[in-house]
Design an enzyme around this catalytic site. Structure first.
Site, PDB file in Angstrom:
ATOM      1  N   LEU A  18       0.853  -1.204   0.000  1.00  0.00           N
ATOM      2  CA  LEU A  18       0.000   0.000   0.000  1.00  0.00           C
ATOM      3  C   LEU A  18       0.875   1.235   0.000  1.00  0.00           C
ATOM      4  O   LEU A  18       1.811   1.307   0.794  1.00  0.00           O
ATOM      5  CB  LEU A  18      -0.823   0.076   1.291  1.00  0.00           C
ATOM      6  CG  LEU A  18      -1.910  -0.951   1.549  1.00  0.00           C
ATOM      7  CD1 LEU A  18      -2.439  -0.734   2.958  1.00  0.00           C
ATOM      8  CD2 LEU A  18      -3.039  -0.791   0.526  1.00  0.00           C
ATOM      9  N   HIS A  19       0.591   2.190  -0.852  1.00  0.00           N
ATOM     10  CA  HIS A  19       1.330   3.449  -0.746  1.00  0.00           C
ATOM     11  C   HIS A  19       0.582   4.659  -1.309  1.00  0.00           C
ATOM     12  O   HIS A  19       1.045   5.781  -1.197  1.00  0.00           O
ATOM     13  CB  HIS A  19       2.676   3.340  -1.448  1.00  0.00           C
ATOM     14  CG  HIS A  19       2.558   3.309  -2.939  1.00  0.00           C
ATOM     15  ND1 HIS A  19       2.244   2.184  -3.640  1.00  0.00           N
ATOM     16  CD2 HIS A  19       2.676   4.297  -3.856  1.00  0.00           C
ATOM     17  CE1 HIS A  19       2.179   2.470  -4.921  1.00  0.00           C
ATOM     18  NE2 HIS A  19       2.434   3.741  -5.091  1.00  0.00           N
TER      19      HIS A  19
END
Ligand code: UD1
Length: 363
Positions: A206-207
């Site tokens: 996730l980013h």
């Protein structure tokens, strides 16, 4: 001798420029290929390791711009890149993808009347809240060569009225790197290091700011990962931005042993982890494509994608950041409810060769 400068800045750029550099070596007598690294990503695990693993030479220029607000980062790259362009006066600048380094360098070159090529052109999420969407639209509108990876890119550019002479459907250059390195990935020891068995774990990344800068969304996704982790191990290599926010929002208290957290991993290790996972949960653009090529089920924690081919022919499930949806779909997939998957046109490991041939002929 023609001079070409290719730009890399952030993690997803390296695997796109490495095959291009290799393909330009077939034109050694006609083309001098130079690599410029803006330094947008600078941590060893976000940058250097990729140069080594992808067997890329050290960049000829390193701008060292680092992190900052969008305006700061983009402006710093432009100031530093302009100096390089004035010194080198190249015949072409090549930019890839949709990160801030992409638009910064394309804009700098265009203002100096230097021709620009954009690899991965035409992709559109139609969501201007995403910084990458702004970068994509602007870069395409000022580039002279638009190299397209999937058919939606062609449709978008045609609809936007782009001169068809600028557009080339060449396939997905990132898949060139995957094809070149998958044998090495097969020899990687990374599953053993985390005590994982093939097909018996979930891989998460996730980013995206819309997920990880938003406490509510990040909490929902982490809670879903915890729940899924009670069924199958979840390995979660954490991007620096995400790590900062997990602590800032106090969400670290909600991670209770079902999720294995680790530092960002190298390219070869990560390919091995994708290939052998039962399911991927991500908000990355590139991983949607890598999972499509490798036939692995992928849940994308976003409500849109600029890569619709991964949903049409790949096993990508577009679910947003909703806890229930992610958890329930993941459980269904882990229980065997899998989407069928095939490989999109021209994702064949030969995209860089096609691009180099076109460029060599046209500049
Ligand atoms: C950038 C790209 C995104 C891409 C992603 C891949 C833009 C607008 N976004 O997002 O499209 O998918 O790279 O990772 O260009 N940081 C470090 N070390 C690093 C790099 C970053 O600690 O080597 C931290 C810093 O706190 C920084 C934050 O991560 O402020 C965000 O980095 P940045 O380059 O601004 O954007 P990404 O979120 O990485």
């Amino acid at each position: 001798m023609k001079k070409i400068i290719s730009v890399v800045g952030a993690r997803p750029n390296f695997m796109k420029v490495a095959p291009l550099h290799k393909a330009f070596q077939n034109y050694k007598n006609e083309i001098k290929h130079i690599i410029c690294h803006t330094g947008q990503h600078y941590d060893e695990k976000m940058s250097k390791i990729f140069f080594e693993e992808l067997e890329m030479p050290e960049p000829d220029f390193y701008l060292g711009v680092g992190s900052g607000s969008h305006a700061e980062q983009t402006a710093k790259i432009m100031i530093e890149f302009e100096k390089i362009l004035l010194k080198e006066n190249p015949d072409l600048v090549v930019v890839v993808g949709d990160v801030n380094s992409t638009i910064a360098c394309a804009l700098t070159a265009a203002k100096l009347n230097i021709k620009t090529a954009h690899i991965e052109a035409g992709l559109r999420s139609f969501d201007r809240q995403m910084p990458e969407e702004i970068n994509r639209i602007l870069t395409d509108s000022i580039s002279d060569f638009l190299f397209v990876s999937e058919k939606s890119g062609l449709e978008n550019l045609h609809r936007e009225g782009v001169d068809p002479k600028k557009i080339f459907f060449v396939g997905n250059i990132m898949i060139d790197s995957l094809v070149a390195h998958i044998a090495k990935a097969d020899n990687s020891d990374i599953l053993n290091q985390f005590n994982l068995n093939p097909g018996e774990y979930v891989l998460a990344t996730l980013h995206r700011p819309s997920n990880v800068d938003n406490q509510e969304n990040l909490t929902q996704i982490i809670d879903a990962l915890e729940e899924i982790g009670s069924i199958k191990k979840v390995l979660f290599p954490v991007h620096p931005r995400t790590k900062n926010n997990i602590y800032k929002f106090g969400i670290n208290n909600r991670i209770n042993g079902n999720i294995i957290l680790t530092e960002p991993l190298g390219y070869i290790e990560f390919l091995s982890l994708i290939k052998n996972s039962a399911l991927i949960i991500t908000d990355s653009g590139g991983i949607q494509e890598e999972s499509t090529f490798l036939g692995v089920q992928c849940i994308t924690a976003r409500s849109n994608t600029e890569r619709p081919i991964t949903v049409e022919v790949g096993a990508n499930h577009l679910l947003g950041s909703n806890y229930e949806k992610i958890k329930n779909t993941a459980i269904d997939i882990l229980n065997g409810k899998k989407k069928k998957c095939s490989i999109p046109a021209l994702w064949d490991g030969k995209t860089a060769e096609r691009i180099a041939t076109i460029i060599a002929k046209k500049i």
